[in-house]
Design a protein around this motif. Structure first.
Motif, PDB file in Angstrom:
ATOM      1  N   PHE A 115       0.857  -1.184   0.000  1.00 60.13           N
ATOM      2  CA  PHE A 115       0.000   0.000   0.000  1.00 60.13           C
ATOM      3  C   PHE A 115       0.893   1.233   0.000  1.00 60.13           C
ATOM      4  O   PHE A 115       2.070   1.160   0.341  1.00 60.13           O
ATOM      5  N   ARG A 116       0.317   2.363  -0.383  1.00 63.65           N
ATOM      6  CA  ARG A 116       1.070   3.616  -0.444  1.00 63.65           C
ATOM      7  C   ARG A 116       0.538   4.574   0.611  1.00 63.65           C
ATOM      8  O   ARG A 116      -0.679   4.671   0.842  1.00 63.65           O
ATOM      9  N   LEU A 117       1.458   5.299   1.228  1.00 65.25           N
ATOM     10  CA  LEU A 117       1.065   6.254   2.257  1.00 65.25           C
ATOM     11  C   LEU A 117       0.230   7.387   1.660  1.00 65.25           C
ATOM     12  O   LEU A 117      -0.612   7.967   2.345  1.00 65.25           O
ATOM     13  N   GLU A 118       0.461   7.685   0.377  1.00 68.95           N
ATOM     14  CA  GLU A 118      -0.307   8.746  -0.273  1.00 68.95           C
ATOM     15  C   GLU A 118      -1.795   8.402  -0.389  1.00 68.95           C
ATOM     16  O   GLU A 118      -2.626   9.276  -0.637  1.00 68.95           O
ATOM     17  N   ARG A 119      -2.123   7.135  -0.222  1.00 71.55           N
ATOM     18  CA  ARG A 119      -3.515   6.686  -0.274  1.00 71.55           C
ATOM     19  C   ARG A 119      -3.886   5.980   1.034  1.00 71.55           C
ATOM     20  O   ARG A 119      -4.517   4.918   1.041  1.00 71.55           O
ATOM     21  N   LEU A 120      -3.492   6.597   2.130  1.00 68.07           N
ATOM     22  CA  LEU A 120      -3.685   5.982   3.442  1.00 68.07           C
ATOM     23  C   LEU A 120      -5.166   5.802   3.782  1.00 68.07           C
ATOM     24  O   LEU A 120      -5.565   4.744   4.270  1.00 68.07           O
ATOM     25  N   VAL A 121      -5.970   6.813   3.536  1.00 64.35           N
ATOM     26  CA  VAL A 121      -7.389   6.730   3.921  1.00 64.35           C
ATOM     27  C   VAL A 121      -8.118   5.634   3.137  1.00 64.35           C
ATOM     28  O   VAL A 121      -8.822   4.809   3.739  1.00 64.35           O
ATOM     29  N   PRO A 122      -7.976   5.545   1.801  1.00 62.68           N
ATOM     30  CA  PRO A 122      -8.593   4.404   1.101  1.00 62.68           C
ATOM     31  C   PRO A 122      -8.074   3.057   1.603  1.00 62.68           C
ATOM     32  O   PRO A 122      -8.842   2.083   1.650  1.00 62.68           O
ATOM     33  N   HIS A 162     -12.665  -5.375   5.009  1.00 59.28           N
ATOM     34  CA  HIS A 162     -12.255  -6.780   5.135  1.00 59.28           C
ATOM     35  C   HIS A 162     -12.465  -7.318   6.562  1.00 59.28           C
ATOM     36  O   HIS A 162     -12.005  -8.412   6.879  1.00 59.28           O
ATOM     37  N   GLY A 163     -13.133  -6.542   7.402  1.00 55.80           N
ATOM     38  CA  GLY A 163     -13.437  -7.018   8.746  1.00 55.80           C
ATOM     39  C   GLY A 163     -12.313  -6.859   9.742  1.00 55.80           C
ATOM     40  O   GLY A 163     -12.363  -7.423  10.843  1.00 55.80           O
ATOM     41  N   VAL A 164     -11.274  -6.094   9.390  1.00 55.30           N
ATOM     42  CA  VAL A 164     -10.152  -5.884  10.312  1.00 55.30           C
ATOM     43  C   VAL A 164     -10.574  -4.925  11.422  1.00 55.30           C
ATOM     44  O   VAL A 164     -11.172  -3.874  11.148  1.00 55.30           O
ATOM     45  N   ASP A 165     -10.274  -5.304  12.657  1.00 54.62           N
ATOM     46  CA  ASP A 165     -10.520  -4.389  13.774  1.00 54.62           C
ATOM     47  C   ASP A 165      -9.287  -4.169  14.632  1.00 54.62           C
ATOM     48  O   ASP A 165      -9.266  -3.300  15.494  1.00 54.62           O
ATOM     49  N   GLU A 221      -8.959   6.511  14.481  1.00 59.10           N
ATOM     50  CA  GLU A 221     -10.130   7.284  14.077  1.00 59.10           C
ATOM     51  C   GLU A 221     -10.992   6.522  13.074  1.00 59.10           C
ATOM     52  O   GLU A 221     -12.169   6.841  12.881  1.00 59.10           O
ATOM     53  N   HIS A 222     -10.408   5.493  12.459  1.00 60.82           N
ATOM     54  CA  HIS A 222     -11.164   4.627  11.546  1.00 60.82           C
ATOM     55  C   HIS A 222     -11.684   3.384  12.262  1.00 60.82           C
ATOM     56  O   HIS A 222     -12.123   2.426  11.611  1.00 60.82           O
TER      57      HIS A 222
END
Length: 266
Positions: free
Chosen positions: A42-49, A57-60, A110-111
């Motif tokens: 993954f890229r940090l520039e697209r952290l929120v997506p 994917h059900g990750v908590d 926060e997510h």
């Protein structure tokens, strides 16, 4: 269904953590994946997506494992929502990498994602109090105590997590070049010990005071043992419950072979 994601950094820690978990999702910053395990980049520039995808994917729960270096960012690659975080992260970076990491952790939480420590989900990797092998002398114990005091004093400066103390004197302090560079330096300057026939010195490792222990716990392993022996030191001591020990059996074997001690110090 509750799932855990591993943010894998470079080095041997991420594979060790993954091996102790039940089918985790494993990700790594693009270009910084560790060897030995399959990861999704993954890229940090697209952290929120990326965080949205974790939630989908059900990750908590999320655990950070391994060395993560500050990547080069492409201003044109930011999505609009991640771009809104940039001023917040840049302001934190002015206070050092630790502050920037805390902001990133805040964004994860926060997510709705809980950051868990390696100690929580892979407890066998973090030894509790005790001598694993060898026997530190009274001189070694005093040097270890001195090392703990030095790291306590320098922790607020956001330096390294290790120090070499010989006969009560600081022979080397870990800084940006890392542990191996510090041990190489200590070995080259062993002749500065006041009594060349006296105590050889101790490598002491501990988290920085006030450090968020969910991330960036100090790590030692078999290679650290070999480097410590090559530096001519008597052994390794560390803060019990605060340092990750990789491949414990091999670390002990190498320590026994080299005649040095390994001590998780209270």
């Amino acid at each position: 269904m509750s799932r855990i994601a591993v943010i894998a950094g470079q080095g041997r820690l991420a594979p060790a953590v993954v091996s102790l978990l039940d089918q985790p999702l494993v990700y790594a910053l693009d270009g910084y994946a560790p060897e030995g395990i399959d990861v999704q980049p993954f890229r940090l520039e697209r952290l929120v997506p990326f965080l949205d995808d974790l939630v989908d994917h059900g990750v908590d729960r999320v655990v950070f494992a391994g060395a993560i270096r500050r990547p080069r960012l492409d201003p044109e690659a930011f999505d609009p929502r991640t771009a809104q975080l940039v001023p917040r992260i840049l302001m934190a970076m002015q206070s050092g990498d630790d502050a920037a990491l805390r902001i990133v952790l805040d964004v994860f939480e926060e997510h709705g994602l809980t950051i868990v420590s390696v100690e929580e989900i892979a407890a066998p990797l973090v030894p509790g109090e005790g001598i694993l092998t060898g026997q530190p002398s009274d001189h070694d114990k005093r040097d270890a105590a001195r090392g703990a005091a030095l790291l306590e004093a320098t922790g607020g400066l956001d330096l390294g997590q290790g120090v070499v103390v010989a006969q009560g004197l600081c022979l080397a302090l870990e800084t940006l070049p890392g542990t191996q560079a510090m041990l190489d330096f200590a070995g080259r300057h062993a002749g500065l010990r006041p009594n060349l026939n006296g105590a050889k010195g101790v490598f002491y490792k501990a988290p920085k005071p006030g450090q968020d222990r969910r991330i960036d716990l100090p790590v030692i392993g078999p290679d650290t043992v070999t480097q410590t022996a090559e530096a001519g030191l008597a052994g390794i001591a560390w803060q019990a419950g605060g340092v990750i020990l990789l491949d414990q059996d091999e670390a002990i074997r190498r320590a026994d072979e080299a005649g040095i001690f390994l001590w998780a110090r209270s």
